[in-house]
Design a protein around this motif. Structure first.
Motif, PDB file in Angstrom:
ATOM      1  N   GLN A  62      18.843 -58.849 -41.169  1.00  0.00           N
ATOM      2  CA  GLN A  62      17.808 -59.193 -40.200  1.00  0.00           C
ATOM      3  C   GLN A  62      18.432 -59.703 -38.906  1.00  0.00           C
ATOM      4  O   GLN A  62      17.963 -59.400 -37.824  1.00  0.00           O
ATOM      5  N   VAL A  95      18.249 -57.337 -34.595  1.00  0.00           N
ATOM      6  CA  VAL A  95      17.752 -57.661 -33.257  1.00  0.00           C
ATOM      7  C   VAL A  95      18.780 -57.201 -32.232  1.00  0.00           C
ATOM      8  O   VAL A  95      19.930 -57.607 -32.252  1.00  0.00           O
ATOM      9  N   ILE A 133      11.650 -66.382 -28.260  1.00  0.00           N
ATOM     10  CA  ILE A 133      10.715 -66.039 -29.358  1.00  0.00           C
ATOM     11  C   ILE A 133      10.590 -64.526 -29.478  1.00  0.00           C
ATOM     12  O   ILE A 133      10.598 -63.970 -30.570  1.00  0.00           O
ATOM     13  N   LEU A 134      10.481 -63.858 -28.352  1.00  0.00           N
ATOM     14  CA  LEU A 134      10.370 -62.391 -28.379  1.00  0.00           C
ATOM     15  C   LEU A 134      11.640 -61.761 -28.928  1.00  0.00           C
ATOM     16  O   LEU A 134      11.586 -60.795 -29.698  1.00  0.00           O
ATOM     17  N   LYS A 135      12.814 -62.284 -28.573  1.00  0.00           N
ATOM     18  CA  LYS A 135      14.071 -61.766 -29.112  1.00  0.00           C
ATOM     19  C   LYS A 135      14.123 -61.968 -30.620  1.00  0.00           C
ATOM     20  O   LYS A 135      14.608 -61.113 -31.355  1.00  0.00           O
ATOM     21  N   LYS A 136      13.666 -63.108 -31.050  1.00  0.00           N
ATOM     22  CA  LYS A 136      13.691 -63.419 -32.489  1.00  0.00           C
ATOM     23  C   LYS A 136      12.886 -62.394 -33.279  1.00  0.00           C
ATOM     24  O   LYS A 136      13.255 -62.010 -34.375  1.00  0.00           O
ATOM     25  N   HIS A 137      11.779 -61.933 -32.720  1.00  0.00           N
ATOM     26  CA  HIS A 137      10.926 -60.970 -33.407  1.00  0.00           C
ATOM     27  C   HIS A 137      11.281 -59.524 -33.057  1.00  0.00           C
ATOM     28  O   HIS A 137      10.582 -58.605 -33.472  1.00  0.00           O
ATOM     29  N   GLY A 138      12.327 -59.323 -32.272  1.00  0.00           N
ATOM     30  CA  GLY A 138      12.765 -57.974 -31.961  1.00  0.00           C
ATOM     31  C   GLY A 138      11.924 -57.253 -30.950  1.00  0.00           C
ATOM     32  O   GLY A 138      11.872 -56.035 -30.920  1.00  0.00           O
ATOM     33  N   ILE A 139      11.261 -57.993 -30.092  1.00  0.00           N
ATOM     34  CA  ILE A 139      10.399 -57.375 -29.090  1.00  0.00           C
ATOM     35  C   ILE A 139      11.107 -57.369 -27.761  1.00  0.00           C
ATOM     36  O   ILE A 139      11.729 -58.302 -27.364  1.00  0.00           O
TER      37      ILE A 139
END
Length: 148
Positions: free
Chosen positions: A99, A103, A142-148
């Motif tokens: 995981q 990313v 936060i967006l990086k953490k979720h892969g966005i």
């Protein structure tokens, strides 16, 4: 003994109804009724009815059903926990490592196109002025953490 008599009577009544239905020229329905009527008679002749009656009134059989239910419940609980946790410790570590690698480092760019050309209109009293140097680094994290 009573169960066998009842099943035989049900079979005889069903065959009588099937005969009346065939007399009315509804042969497909009559054949289906005859088939359903012969099922209780077949169960009596094979001994299934006697076995079911002996099982229904046996405390040992009910305890056995309880043990089978407990075994099923344990099996399903362990399967649910295994699916939720991801299996063994080694499998969980491998999943966490995969995981982290999933990313991309350049994933902070928005994937949506440019914003709409017409700005949103707010009522006069509810407009909020943003400070000139507002930082969006926490949102980007936060967006990086979720892969966005």
């Amino acid at each position: 003994m009573i169960a066998e008599t009842v099943c035989s009577a049900v079979a005889a009544a069903g065959l009588g109804i099937a005969a009346v239905t065939a007399y009315r020229k509804r042969f497909l329905t009559a054949a289906r009724l005859a088939a359903y009527s012969l099922v209780p008679l077949g169960l009596v002749m094979t001994g299934v009815v006697e076995w079911a009656a002996d099982t229904a009134f046996s405390p040992t059989a009910w305890v056995g059903f309880g043990v089978l239910g407990a075994a099923w419940l344990l099996f399903m609980t362990t399967r649910a926990v295994e699916r939720r946790t991801g299996g063994t410790r080694k499998e969980r570590r491998a999943a966490r490592a995969a995981q982290r690698e999933a990313v991309a480092p350049t994933a902070s760019a928005p994937s949506l196109g440019p914003a709409a050309t017409r700005p949103a209109v707010r009522p006069e009293g509810k407009q909020r002025k943003a400070p000139a140097g507002e930082d969006f680094s926490d949102i980007e994290a936060i967006l990086k953490k979720h892969g966005i």
